[in-house]
Enzyme design. Structure first.
Site, PDB file in Angstrom:
ATOM      1  N   GLY A  46      34.306  46.551  38.655  1.00 41.80           N
ATOM      2  CA  GLY A  46      34.353  45.237  38.219  1.00 41.80           C
ATOM      3  C   GLY A  46      33.278  44.839  39.483  1.00 41.80           C
ATOM      4  O   GLY A  46      32.761  45.629  40.040  1.00 41.80           O
ATOM      5  N   GLN A  51      28.511  38.379  43.239  1.00 44.79           N
ATOM      6  CA  GLN A  51      28.017  39.887  43.972  1.00 44.79           C
ATOM      7  C   GLN A  51      26.023  40.487  43.484  1.00 44.79           C
ATOM      8  O   GLN A  51      25.385  40.812  44.515  1.00 44.79           O
ATOM      9  CB  GLN A  51      28.945  40.817  43.398  1.00 44.79           C
ATOM     10  CG  GLN A  51      30.162  40.391  43.885  1.00 44.79           C
ATOM     11  CD  GLN A  51      30.879  42.488  43.401  1.00 44.79           C
ATOM     12  OE1 GLN A  51      31.617  42.606  42.436  1.00 44.79           O
ATOM     13  NE2 GLN A  51      30.947  43.221  44.854  1.00 44.79           N
ATOM     14  N   CYS A  91      34.918  47.493  47.653  1.00 46.10           N
ATOM     15  CA  CYS A  91      33.730  46.574  46.701  1.00 46.10           C
ATOM     16  C   CYS A  91      32.736  46.957  47.308  1.00 46.10           C
ATOM     17  O   CYS A  91      31.896  47.192  48.052  1.00 46.10           O
ATOM     18  CB  CYS A  91      34.661  44.965  47.765  1.00 46.10           C
ATOM     19  SG  CYS A  91      33.457  43.887  47.526  1.00 46.10           S
ATOM     20  N   LEU A  92      31.823  46.738  46.012  1.00 43.08           N
ATOM     21  CA  LEU A  92      30.484  47.208  46.005  1.00 43.08           C
ATOM     22  C   LEU A  92      29.690  46.554  47.064  1.00 43.08           C
ATOM     23  O   LEU A  92      28.557  46.773  47.630  1.00 43.08           O
ATOM     24  CB  LEU A  92      30.212  47.235  44.670  1.00 43.08           C
ATOM     25  CG  LEU A  92      30.567  48.319  43.145  1.00 43.08           C
ATOM     26  CD1 LEU A  92      29.921  47.599  42.125  1.00 43.08           C
ATOM     27  CD2 LEU A  92      30.580  49.991  43.644  1.00 43.08           C
ATOM     28  N   HIS A 133      40.784  40.581  42.322  1.00 39.32           N
ATOM     29  CA  HIS A 133      40.027  40.412  43.290  1.00 39.32           C
ATOM     30  C   HIS A 133      38.730  40.044  42.944  1.00 39.32           C
ATOM     31  O   HIS A 133      37.686  39.365  43.579  1.00 39.32           O
ATOM     32  CB  HIS A 133      38.935  42.374  43.075  1.00 39.32           C
ATOM     33  CG  HIS A 133      38.450  42.718  44.747  1.00 39.32           C
ATOM     34  ND1 HIS A 133      38.178  43.612  45.459  1.00 39.32           N
ATOM     35  CD2 HIS A 133      36.511  42.200  44.248  1.00 39.32           C
ATOM     36  CE1 HIS A 133      37.145  44.192  45.603  1.00 39.32           C
ATOM     37  NE2 HIS A 133      35.851  43.343  44.922  1.00 39.32           N
ATOM     38  N   GLU A 134      38.022  40.361  41.843  1.00 41.79           N
ATOM     39  CA  GLU A 134      36.582  38.999  41.223  1.00 41.79           C
ATOM     40  C   GLU A 134      36.735  37.976  41.160  1.00 41.79           C
ATOM     41  O   GLU A 134      36.298  37.430  41.483  1.00 41.79           O
ATOM     42  CB  GLU A 134      36.650  39.941  39.258  1.00 41.79           C
ATOM     43  CG  GLU A 134      36.323  41.604  39.347  1.00 41.79           C
ATOM     44  CD  GLU A 134      35.700  42.274  40.731  1.00 41.79           C
ATOM     45  OE1 GLU A 134      34.797  41.841  41.372  1.00 41.79           O
ATOM     46  OE2 GLU A 134      35.962  43.311  40.503  1.00 41.79           O
ATOM     47  N   HIS A 137      35.344  37.005  44.410  1.00 42.41           N
ATOM     48  CA  HIS A 137      34.206  36.754  44.672  1.00 42.41           C
ATOM     49  C   HIS A 137      33.647  35.193  44.315  1.00 42.41           C
ATOM     50  O   HIS A 137      33.398  34.703  44.246  1.00 42.41           O
ATOM     51  CB  HIS A 137      33.585  37.398  43.963  1.00 42.41           C
ATOM     52  CG  HIS A 137      33.814  39.075  44.592  1.00 42.41           C
ATOM     53  ND1 HIS A 137      32.993  39.530  45.709  1.00 42.41           N
ATOM     54  CD2 HIS A 137      33.889  40.554  44.128  1.00 42.41           C
ATOM     55  CE1 HIS A 137      33.380  40.783  46.071  1.00 42.41           C
ATOM     56  NE2 HIS A 137      33.725  40.746  45.258  1.00 42.41           N
TER      57      HIS A 137
HETATM   58  O1  GNR Z   1      35.160  48.882  42.445  1.00 44.21           O
HETATM   59  C1  GNR Z   1      35.432  48.980  43.008  1.00 44.21           C
HETATM   60  N1  GNR Z   1      36.771  49.349  42.521  1.00 44.21           N
HETATM   61  C2  GNR Z   1      37.394  48.722  43.081  1.00 44.21           C
HETATM   62  C3  GNR Z   1      38.930  49.139  43.465  1.00 44.21           C
HETATM   63  C4  GNR Z   1      40.239  48.601  44.244  1.00 44.21           C
HETATM   64  C5  GNR Z   1      40.361  47.422  44.094  1.00 44.21           C
HETATM   65  C6  GNR Z   1      39.013  46.536  43.473  1.00 44.21           C
HETATM   66  C7  GNR Z   1      38.414  47.361  43.359  1.00 44.21           C
HETATM   67  S1  GNR Z   1      36.754  46.259  42.579  1.00 44.21           S
HETATM   68  C8  GNR Z   1      35.732  47.045  43.262  1.00 44.21           C
HETATM   69  C9  GNR Z   1      34.244  46.719  42.755  1.00 44.21           C
HETATM   70  C10 GNR Z   1      33.960  45.663  43.061  1.00 44.21           C
HETATM   71  O2  GNR Z   1      33.680  45.076  44.573  1.00 44.21           O
HETATM   72  N2  GNR Z   1      33.892  44.043  42.322  1.00 44.21           N
HETATM   73  O3  GNR Z   1      33.875  43.305  43.085  1.00 44.21           O
HETATM   74 NI    NI Z   2      34.324  43.354  45.467  1.00 45.50          NI
END
Ligand code: GNR
Ligand code: NI
Length: 176
Positions: A46, A51, A91-92, A133-134, A137
């Site tokens: 995601g 980001q 998270c990236l 999670h997104e 952000h």
């Molecule tokens: O790539 C991602 N993997 C992930 C794994 C477990 C829970 C959430 C994520 S999101 C993350 C990509 C990202 O940072 N999205 O904001």
């Molecule tokens: Ni993230």
């Protein structure tokens, strides 16, 4: 299509609250395409516009095994939530750090696509984790905010050390 640079914790721009999308034009469609490319290149499931330093309410994801089911969510809202699940998240924007986070197990979401068409969708499991999670952000929240202040401080130090080492390795060069 361009690849975009991903901001990393503790960059203060990751704390920006994103603004609603009001215009569904070619610029927006270009941003969706660029975010998908950036997500796939980074091997993420995601990516939120926050980001990539674009503070609009847009996220993309692909939680399929085959990595061929891109989805976009514009102005997303969670309209119901049920149950609990704990998932080890990454998270990236916080590279190399993984931690358990508790989230709703099932959610119902209302959003628009890149053409402004509204839809509703039920999500469970990893799909629901990724959406939550997104959406965090877009509110300027990161998964490390759910950790204790001590653990968050450790994450900050670890990332600073990783960056120092990366700089040093590139200065020494590929010969060593
Ligand atoms: O790539 C991602 N993997 C992930 C794994 C477990 C829970 C959430 C994520 S999101 C993350 C990509 C990202 O940072 N999205 O904001
Ligand atoms: Ni993230």
């Amino acid at each position: 299509m361009a690849e975009l640079q991903i901001l990393e914790f503790p960059d203060p721009r990751l704390r920006t609250v994103a603004q609603p999308v009001t215009v569904y034009d070619a610029d927006l469609q270009g941003l969706v395409a660029d975010m998908l490319r950036t997500m796939y290149t980074a091997n993420g499931i995601g990516l939120a516009a926050t980001q990539v330093d674009r503070h609009v309410r847009l996220l993309v994801l692909d939680v399929s095994e085959s990595r061929d089911q891109p989805r976009e969510y514009i102005n997303p809202e969670i309209i119901s939530r049920e149950g609990e699940q704990v998932c080890e998240e990454g998270c990236l924007s916080v590279p190399g750090v993984y931690a358990n986070v508790e989230r709703a197990e099932h959610i119902r979401i209302r959003a628009r696509d890149r053409h402004g068409i509204e839809f509703e969708e039920d999500a469970s499991g990893l799909h629901a984790v990724c959406l939550q999670h997104e959406m965090d952000h877009l509110e300027g929240r990161l998964f490390v905010d759910y950790l204790s202040p001590l653990k968050r401080q450790m994450v900050r130090k670890r990332l600073a050390k990783q960056r120092r080492q990366a700089v040093q390795e590139s200065a020494v060069g590929p010969a060593l």
